[in-house]
Every structure is written in C-alpha cells, then in structure tokens.
Design an enzyme around this catalytic site. Structure first.
Site, PDB file in Angstrom:
ATOM      1  N   GLY A  60       0.848  -1.185   0.000  1.00 32.97           N
ATOM      2  CA  GLY A  60       0.000   0.000   0.000  1.00 32.97           C
ATOM      3  C   GLY A  60       0.880   1.229   0.000  1.00 32.97           C
ATOM      4  O   GLY A  60       1.885   1.260  -0.704  1.00 32.97           O
ATOM      5  N   GLU A  61       0.537   2.197   0.817  1.00 30.49           N
ATOM      6  CA  GLU A  61       1.315   3.438   0.875  1.00 30.49           C
ATOM      7  C   GLU A  61       1.690   3.680   2.332  1.00 30.49           C
ATOM      8  O   GLU A  61       0.833   3.885   3.179  1.00 30.49           O
ATOM      9  CB  GLU A  61       0.476   4.578   0.295  1.00 30.49           C
ATOM     10  N   SER A  62       2.989   3.655   2.615  1.00 30.01           N
ATOM     11  CA  SER A  62       3.424   3.557   4.012  1.00 30.01           C
ATOM     12  C   SER A  62       3.110   4.804   4.838  1.00 30.01           C
ATOM     13  O   SER A  62       2.753   4.684   6.019  1.00 30.01           O
ATOM     14  CB  SER A  62       4.915   3.215   4.086  1.00 30.01           C
ATOM     15  N   ILE A  69       6.660  -3.658  -7.006  1.00 30.86           N
ATOM     16  CA  ILE A  69       5.892  -2.467  -7.407  1.00 30.86           C
ATOM     17  C   ILE A  69       6.356  -1.290  -6.552  1.00 30.86           C
ATOM     18  O   ILE A  69       6.077  -1.255  -5.348  1.00 30.86           O
ATOM     19  CB  ILE A  69       4.375  -2.684  -7.218  1.00 30.86           C
ATOM     20  N   ARG A  70       7.080  -0.377  -7.153  1.00 33.85           N
ATOM     21  CA  ARG A  70       7.637   0.767  -6.406  1.00 33.85           C
ATOM     22  C   ARG A  70       8.207   0.295  -5.060  1.00 33.85           C
ATOM     23  O   ARG A  70       7.880   0.804  -3.990  1.00 33.85           O
ATOM     24  CB  ARG A  70       6.576   1.851  -6.208  1.00 33.85           C
ATOM     25  N   HIS A  86       5.726  -8.781  -3.727  1.00 33.16           N
ATOM     26  CA  HIS A  86       4.312  -9.074  -3.430  1.00 33.16           C
ATOM     27  C   HIS A  86       3.942 -10.518  -3.769  1.00 33.16           C
ATOM     28  O   HIS A  86       3.307 -10.757  -4.805  1.00 33.16           O
ATOM     29  CB  HIS A  86       3.418  -8.158  -4.267  1.00 33.16           C
ATOM     30  N   GLU A 139       1.570 -12.123  -2.722  1.00 35.40           N
ATOM     31  CA  GLU A 139       0.096 -12.236  -2.770  1.00 35.40           C
ATOM     32  C   GLU A 139      -0.458 -11.920  -4.157  1.00 35.40           C
ATOM     33  O   GLU A 139      -1.621 -12.203  -4.438  1.00 35.40           O
ATOM     34  CB  GLU A 139      -0.533 -11.314  -1.706  1.00 35.40           C
ATOM     35  N   CYS A 182       6.294  -5.153   1.089  1.00 32.07           N
ATOM     36  CA  CYS A 182       6.487  -3.865   0.424  1.00 32.07           C
ATOM     37  C   CYS A 182       6.175  -2.709   1.390  1.00 32.07           C
ATOM     38  O   CYS A 182       6.978  -2.418   2.261  1.00 32.07           O
ATOM     39  CB  CYS A 182       5.660  -3.825  -0.850  1.00 32.07           C
ATOM     40  N   ARG A 241      12.879   3.713   0.254  1.00 32.66           N
ATOM     41  CA  ARG A 241      11.598   3.616  -0.453  1.00 32.66           C
ATOM     42  C   ARG A 241      11.797   3.803  -1.955  1.00 32.66           C
ATOM     43  O   ARG A 241      12.698   4.528  -2.375  1.00 32.66           O
ATOM     44  CB  ARG A 241      10.614   4.681   0.060  1.00 32.66           C
TER      45      ARG A 241
END
Ligand code: GLN
Length: 199
Positions: A48-50, A136-137, A172, A174, A80, A107
């Site tokens: 997600g976005e930390s 992913i990023r 990831h 998942e 991630c 990051r």
C-alpha cells in the site's frame, strides 16, 4: 493455528493476502481494530502506501497493540509497504515506523525503469526453484542489524529478511500464484504456536 492469521485491512492489497492465506488452507481475518487483532495468532501488513498507513494506524489505535504483540512473539510479515512500516527507519526522510525489525529501508528504491517488474528471485530458504517476485515501487534493505537474516537479494540489495518472528519482503507474493512465501510464513506461525504451548 486455532485463531487464524490477520491481514491489516486499513489500506492496500488486503484481499489478495486474504485469498493467498485461504489458498494455503489458513483461516484469514481482516484486522481493522484492536479487538480484531486480539483474535489472530499472526499478522500480515500488506502492500500500500506507508505514510498513509502509519497515519491510519495511529487513528485506529492499532500501532501500539501491533508493536506490543509482535515484541511478545506474534509472527508478523510485511510486504512492500508493510516492510517499510515494520522497519527500524527509512533512508533520507523522517518517516515514523513501528521499528519491529532491525533494517533501514530505501523507499521506491529500484528506480523508474524498474519501478514495477517480475523477477526470478533465488530464495534458497524456499528451495532451488526461483520465486517469481513481483516488485511495485518497491523498497530495498539498505542496512540490517546482526540478528537479521537476509533471505534474498536483487541487484545486490536485500529484498527479503527475517529477524526471529518478523518476516519482510520488498515484493508481493500475494499478487502471484506461487504460494511458497505464504507457506513459509504459515510455518513460522505453526512453530510459534508450538513454542507457546510448550511454555
Ligand atoms: N512505494 C510504497 C511506499 O513507499 C510501497 C509500494 C507497495 O507497497 N507496493 O509506501
């Protein structure tokens, strides 16, 4: 595993982790509140976005109970964003983290060209067949403490690490169909269950 495995469900790719756990035969529970957390034996922090999730953890009163349970031995796996949230600190920015594993992360580390990629990753702990790892990023591990075991590297940088009951992956599992990292984590949960019954 009497109570099942939780997935932090404030933001991010929660459903994919719930499905990944279920495919491995585990009971999977979304965790949104401290009461939910009490019901689970282990916890996954998804992608997600930390910075967003750190704020939400504070707002939902979940940061402190997650830290307390993890320090008391609850198995925790961050993917991630989850790796960043679990890290000791982040390179170059003042970003709060839960400080559950002695790593410093960078990051969005792999650069624009490699922002998102699927990489055949050697992970000896999972056997000789490479793992199809989706980045992913993604962050990488820039520094790790002596108690941390690096389980995989990409381009010479740590992307999977374990310190006792805490597992962290930059990628990831998942989002793919290879269940070996979920199975690895579930084995950590089983071992922890045995240790606490024996105590
Ligand atoms: N770049 C995101 C962050 O820094 C992590 C990306 C992810 O979880 N896929 O929080």
């Amino acid at each position: 595993m009497p109570n099942g495995v939780g997935v932090l469900a404030l933001q991010g790719d929660v459903d994919e982790h719930l499905a990944g756990l279920q495919r491995c035969g585990a009971i999977a529970i979304p965790v949104k509140t401290p009461a939910d957390l009490e019901r689970v034996d282990a916890l996954i922090l998804p992608g997600g976005e930390s910075t967003t999730v750190m704020k939400l953890l504070e707002r939902f009163g979940l940061g402190r109970p997650i830290v307390e349970r993890t320090r008391a031995g609850m198995p925790l796996w961050g993917t991630c964003m989850g790796m960043i949230v679990a890290a000791h600190d982040v390179v170059g920015i003042e970003q709060p983290t839960l400080d559950l594993v002695d790593i410093t992360v960078r990051r969005n580390a792999f650069g624009r060209q490699n922002d998102s990629a699927q990489v055949e990753l050697a992970i000896p702990a999972l056997g000789s067949r490479p793992f199809p790892a989706i980045f992913i990023r993604a962050p990488w591990i820039e520094r790790h403490g002596p108690a941390v075991e690096l389980l995989a590297q990409r381009e010479g940088r740590g992307v999977m690490a374990r310190e006792g009951n805490v597992l962290a992956t930059s990628f990831h599992p998942e989002l793919g169909t290879d269940a070996r990292v979920h199975q690895y984590f579930l084995e950590m949960v089983r071992q922890q269950g045995k240790a606490s019954t024996a105590a």
